[in-house]
Design a protein around this motif. Structure first.
Motif, PDB file in Angstrom:
ATOM      1  N   VAL A 124       0.211  -1.787  -2.377  1.00 44.39           N
ATOM      2  CA  VAL A 124      -0.090  -0.660  -2.008  1.00 44.39           C
ATOM      3  C   VAL A 124       0.889  -1.427  -0.446  1.00 44.39           C
ATOM      4  N   THR A 125       2.503  -1.120  -0.343  1.00 47.98           N
ATOM      5  CA  THR A 125       3.546  -1.138   0.462  1.00 47.98           C
ATOM      6  C   THR A 125       4.243  -0.667   0.650  1.00 47.98           C
ATOM      7  N   ALA A 126       4.836  -0.579   1.727  1.00 46.39           N
ATOM      8  CA  ALA A 126       5.907   0.767   2.583  1.00 46.39           C
ATOM      9  C   ALA A 126       6.949  -0.048   2.463  1.00 46.39           C
ATOM     10  N   SER A 127       6.786  -1.603   3.538  1.00 49.36           N
ATOM     11  CA  SER A 127       8.040  -1.880   3.400  1.00 49.36           C
ATOM     12  C   SER A 127       7.810  -3.672   2.645  1.00 49.36           C
ATOM     13  N   LEU A 128       7.341  -3.559   1.150  1.00 49.31           N
ATOM     14  CA  LEU A 128       7.699  -4.756   0.436  1.00 49.31           C
ATOM     15  C   LEU A 128       7.682  -5.714   1.610  1.00 49.31           C
ATOM     16  N   ASP A 129       6.872  -6.078   2.681  1.00 49.60           N
ATOM     17  CA  ASP A 129       7.192  -7.519   3.444  1.00 49.60           C
ATOM     18  C   ASP A 129       5.952  -8.960   3.002  1.00 49.60           C
ATOM     19  N   LEU A 130       6.316  -8.596   1.819  1.00 48.20           N
ATOM     20  CA  LEU A 130       5.172  -9.341   1.143  1.00 48.20           C
ATOM     21  C   LEU A 130       5.892 -10.995   0.272  1.00 48.20           C
TER      22      LEU A 130
END
Length: 261
Positions: A124-130
């Protein structure tokens, strides 16, 4: 071990709980598997968290120092029973998440239940900082799912898909609606869901009324410090009551299960 799925308490003397005993004890409720023809998919979201007796969910930023051999066996069993493991992006970064492995001990059980060789990881990620070059995205047995908002950065969405992840939109704009996560995964046949946090994501699920079950390992440790609780989110207007359905004990650790009535 007697009818252990609900309404029992057992203490272990001089031996470990076996994987079969634990799999029976933590079986998902009947009717929470993949939908049959002509019926709607219904997901069940359970959480697995560990806490010290003074309420710390982490020690020096990680949950592992609060764990034990028995806690790790239960961790493995809960994964072995799940269709998907739902986790927040911050926990992926801090805990160094990797793809779930196929385990021979659960192969027959998973095949009989119509499950894949290992649970999918759903981030689960809003920013997609992955980091989409990591094995979690490029080399899983089952494609990793990225849950984000419909307004997420288009370039990051393309990067995730190029790495092999399935991107699912569960919110308007850039935000993620935790109330939509269970249904979105159930629509993809992933109905037996396990979330391993972190505390912020778990708090969001609780606030949205999306949490069906909490598996809480209580460690006989005092951590002090300023670590977060197992849920770290704005308080509910009215505390929601959960029902205790089982307690196991091993080596001083208590392994509890609570369900929403």
């Amino acid at each position: 071990m007697s009818s252990p799925s609900e309404g029992y308490r057992e203490w272990m003397d001089e031996r470990e709980w076996t994987l079969d005993e634990l799999a029976e004890a933590y079986a998902y409720p009947v009717g929470t598997g993949a939908a049959e023809a002509g019926t709607a998919a219904h997901g069940w979201l359970r959480a697995n968290m560990v806490s010290s007796v003074d309420g710390a969910a982490h020690h020096e930023g990680r949950s592992q120092p609060l764990s034990s051999d028995a806690d790790m066996r239960i961790f493995g069993v809960l994964r072995g029973l799940a269709d998907a493991v739902v986790v927040g992006a911050e926990t992926v970064r801090k805990e160094g998440y990797r793809p779930a492995k196929a385990r021979e001990a659960f192969a027959a059980r998973r095949a009989a239940a119509g499950q894949g060789p290992a649970p999918a990881i759903a981030v689960v990620t809003a920013s997609l900082d992955l980091d989409f070059s990591l094995p979690l995205f490029t080399r899983p047995l089952v494609p990793t799912v990225v849950l984000t908002g419909a307004g997420a950065d288009a370039d990051r969405v393309r990067e995730a898909r190029a790495a092999g992840a399935e991107v699912v939109f569960v919110g308007e704009g850039a935000g993620v609606d935790p109330a939509r996560v269970t249904g979105a995964l159930a629509d993809r046949g992933l109905t037996r869901l396990l979330t391993e946090g972190g505390p912020r994501l778990l708090g969001q699920f609780a606030a949205a009324g999306a949490l069906d079950e909490l598996c809480l390992s209580l460690a006989p440790l005092v951590a002090a410090g300023d670590a977060p609780r197992i849920m770290n989110a704005p308080g509910l207007a009215v505390p929601e009551r959960f029902r205790l359905v089982s307690v196991l004990e091993e080596d001083g650790f208590l392994f509890t299960r609570y369900r929403r009535p």
